[in-house]
Design an enzyme around this catalytic site. Structure first.
Site, PDB file in Angstrom:
ATOM      1  CG  ASN A  44      -2.034  -1.372   0.817  1.00 23.40           C
ATOM      2  OD1 ASN A  44      -1.935  -1.262   0.190  1.00 23.40           O
ATOM      3  ND2 ASN A  44      -1.821  -2.045   2.940  1.00 23.40           N
ATOM      4  CG  HIS A 130     -10.392  -2.728   7.274  1.00 25.83           C
ATOM      5  ND1 HIS A 130      -9.515  -2.981   8.340  1.00 25.83           N
ATOM      6  CD2 HIS A 130      -9.032  -2.962   6.547  1.00 25.83           C
ATOM      7  CE1 HIS A 130      -8.565  -3.498   8.069  1.00 25.83           C
ATOM      8  NE2 HIS A 130      -7.951  -4.093   7.236  1.00 25.83           N
ATOM      9  CB  SER A 178      -8.885  -2.098   1.624  1.00 27.43           C
ATOM     10  OG  SER A 178      -9.782  -2.962   2.391  1.00 27.43           O
ATOM     11  CG  ASP A 203     -11.316   3.298   7.664  1.00 31.07           C
ATOM     12  OD1 ASP A 203     -10.109   3.788   6.712  1.00 31.07           O
ATOM     13  OD2 ASP A 203     -10.660   2.226   7.320  1.00 31.07           O
ATOM     14  CE  LYS A 237      -4.246   1.043   5.383  1.00 35.02           C
ATOM     15  NZ  LYS A 237      -4.072  -0.309   5.228  1.00 35.02           N
TER      16      LYS A 237
HETATM   17  C1  LIG Z   1      -9.853   0.249   5.632  1.00 39.27           C
HETATM   18  C2  LIG Z   1      -9.119   0.190   5.950  1.00 39.27           C
HETATM   19  N1  LIG Z   1      -8.650   0.837   7.510  1.00 39.27           N
HETATM   20  C3  LIG Z   1      -8.419   0.226   8.712  1.00 39.27           C
HETATM   21  C4  LIG Z   1      -7.127  -0.535   8.140  1.00 39.27           C
HETATM   22  C5  LIG Z   1      -5.795  -0.344   9.508  1.00 39.27           C
HETATM   23  O1  LIG Z   1      -4.663  -0.108   9.716  1.00 39.27           O
HETATM   24  P1  LIG Z   1      -3.384  -0.196  10.283  1.00 39.27           P
HETATM   25  O2  LIG Z   1      -3.161  -1.348   9.209  1.00 39.27           O
HETATM   26  O3  LIG Z   1      -2.946   1.141  10.750  1.00 39.27           O
HETATM   27  O4  LIG Z   1      -4.104  -0.950  11.590  1.00 39.27           O
HETATM   28  C6  LIG Z   1      -6.706  -0.564   7.004  1.00 39.27           C
HETATM   29  C7  LIG Z   1      -5.949  -1.700   7.031  1.00 39.27           C
HETATM   30  O5  LIG Z   1      -5.012  -2.489   7.567  1.00 39.27           O
HETATM   31  C8  LIG Z   1      -7.283  -0.810   5.924  1.00 39.27           C
HETATM   32  O6  LIG Z   1      -7.854  -1.004   5.163  1.00 39.27           O
END
Ligand SMILES: Cc1ncc(COP(=O)(O)O)c(C=O)c1O
Length: 383
Positions: A44, A130, A178, A203, A237
């Protein structure tokens, strides 16, 4: 209840067994496993900022000043002034009064939802949100409804039927999904929030750094900053580093500092990471050509695949090619890996059953001539 062995065997039979595979390095769009080198289409790191010289310099300087670890939670002795600098910069970047840094996107979603909502409240969540959002819903103890993906009519009918039975209500969505790379009708979601007296949280994990005139995200691009109550996003990301944030009103942030367990009961992120996040926000402003070129290349890639007859979703730097069957997705990924592309199959439960796919996650480092060759190679694979 099945034993651990039975679970693993069942996963294997269904083509769903996951295994870790340690890479020896990953930089500038290339991933290496020992002597084998692949073009990385699974990360990402959309803008290629994780290896940017300015980020690396910032990390080194911060390590000299602060050492490598925060050594405590922010509410103990971990509250270095550098976190406050990042919070001010993030709040300005996202156009909100205040921001709070979280240790990861997962911790942010789980912590924010369970701090703000509880028994007697209701949350309406997009079906494809997510896993960290889903876990936040479950932890909070609210009643929740999952509306069909990007289907505002379905949401409207759920709101009509259910909203009045509860105290506080929230609508929650990703702004770039995602696994599908698509986006919601945010204006319509805001209209529904107003009509049914709800709050709205987004998000922006996959939108931050990519969309909007200033690269702040889809909320900025759609001019909805003042209408969205809670804007969450990540630094791991497009910003190439790690961690997450919530941007909201001053009261909401002060409330989180007192109430959000994933913020309170966890050692703060290393200052080195915070320094990289500060550098990354500057880079989003200073190098807008990265996101411009990435989005142009993504459009070309998506259209070229569609012309070849593939079932392609999305409208962003995430380009999923739907295969359907788990085993077929695995085989296609293996065939591409044999040609030097690090592409992974995405299977249930990450995506719905029957929708296994290859997720091409494009980066600034993937130039047009390379993407043309990739389209050719994908079309040659016979399963
Ligand atoms: C839409 C979304 N929110 C939250 C997360 C979680 O973020 P992190 O990887 O920083 O825990 C992700 C991916 O991992 C994601 O794709």
């Amino acid at each position: 209840m099945e034993t651990i062995k039975e679970f693993l065997e069942a996963r294997d039979r269904e083509g769903l067994l996951r295994k870790l595979k340690p890479a020896s390095s990953r930089k500038a769009g290339i991933i290496r496993f020992g002597a084998k080198e692949y073009i990385d289409l699974s990360s990402n790191d959309y803008l290629g900022l994780s290896g940017h010289p300015k980020s690396i310099k910032a990390a080194k300087e911060a390590a000299e000043i602060y050492g490598v670890g925060a050594s405590a939670s922010r509410l103990l002795s971990g509250d270095l002034e550098i976190y406050h600098r990042l919070e001010e910069k993030t709040a300005e970047f996202k156009g909100k009064e205040k921001a709070l840094i979280f240790n990861s996107g997962y911790q942010a979603n789980v912590g924010i939802l369970s701090a703000l909502y509880g028994e007697g409240d209701v949350i309406f969540s997009d079906k494809l949100n997510h896993a960290s959002i889903v876990d936040g819903l479950m932890l909070s103890g609210v009643k929740f409804f999952r509306f069909k993906h990007n289907d505002t009519e379905h949401l409207n009918s759920l709101l009509k039927k259910e909203r009045a039975k509860f105290k506080k209500a929230l609508i929650i969505t990703e702004t770039i999904f995602s696994m599908d790379g698509d986006r919601p009708d945010l204006k319509e979601l805001v209209a529904l929030k107003e009509k049914f007296d709800c709050a709205i949280m987004v998000d922006e994990a996959h939108a931050t750094g990519i969309f909007g005139k200033n690269g702040s995200g889809v909320v900025e691009e759609e001019g909805l900053t003042d209408k969205i109550d809670f804007i969450m996003g990540t630094f791991g990301k497009a910003l190439g580093s790690f961690g997450a944030y919530l941007a909201a009103s001053s009261d909401v942030i002060d409330y989180m500092v007192n109430k959000c367990r994933s913020f309170i009961y966890s050692t703060a992120l290393p200052p080195v990471t915070i320094a990289c996040n500060l550098a990354a926000i500057d880079l989003i402003k200073e190098e807008p050509y990265r996101r411009r070129e990435l989005l142009e290349a993504s459009d070309h890639f998506r259209n070229a695949l569609k012309e070849k007859g593939f079932d392609v979703k999305g409208s962003s730097q995430i380009v999923p090619v739907i295969v359907g069957d788990n085993h077929a997705a695995l085989k296609m990924a293996e065939a591409l890996q044999a040609r030097g592309y690090w592409v992974l199959p995405i299977r249930p439960p990450t995506v719905p059953k029957g929708e296994a796919r290859l997720r091409f996650s494009l980066s600034f480092d993937h130039k047009a001539h390379f993407l043309e060759r990739l389209v050719d190679d994908i079309s040659k694979i016979k399963i």
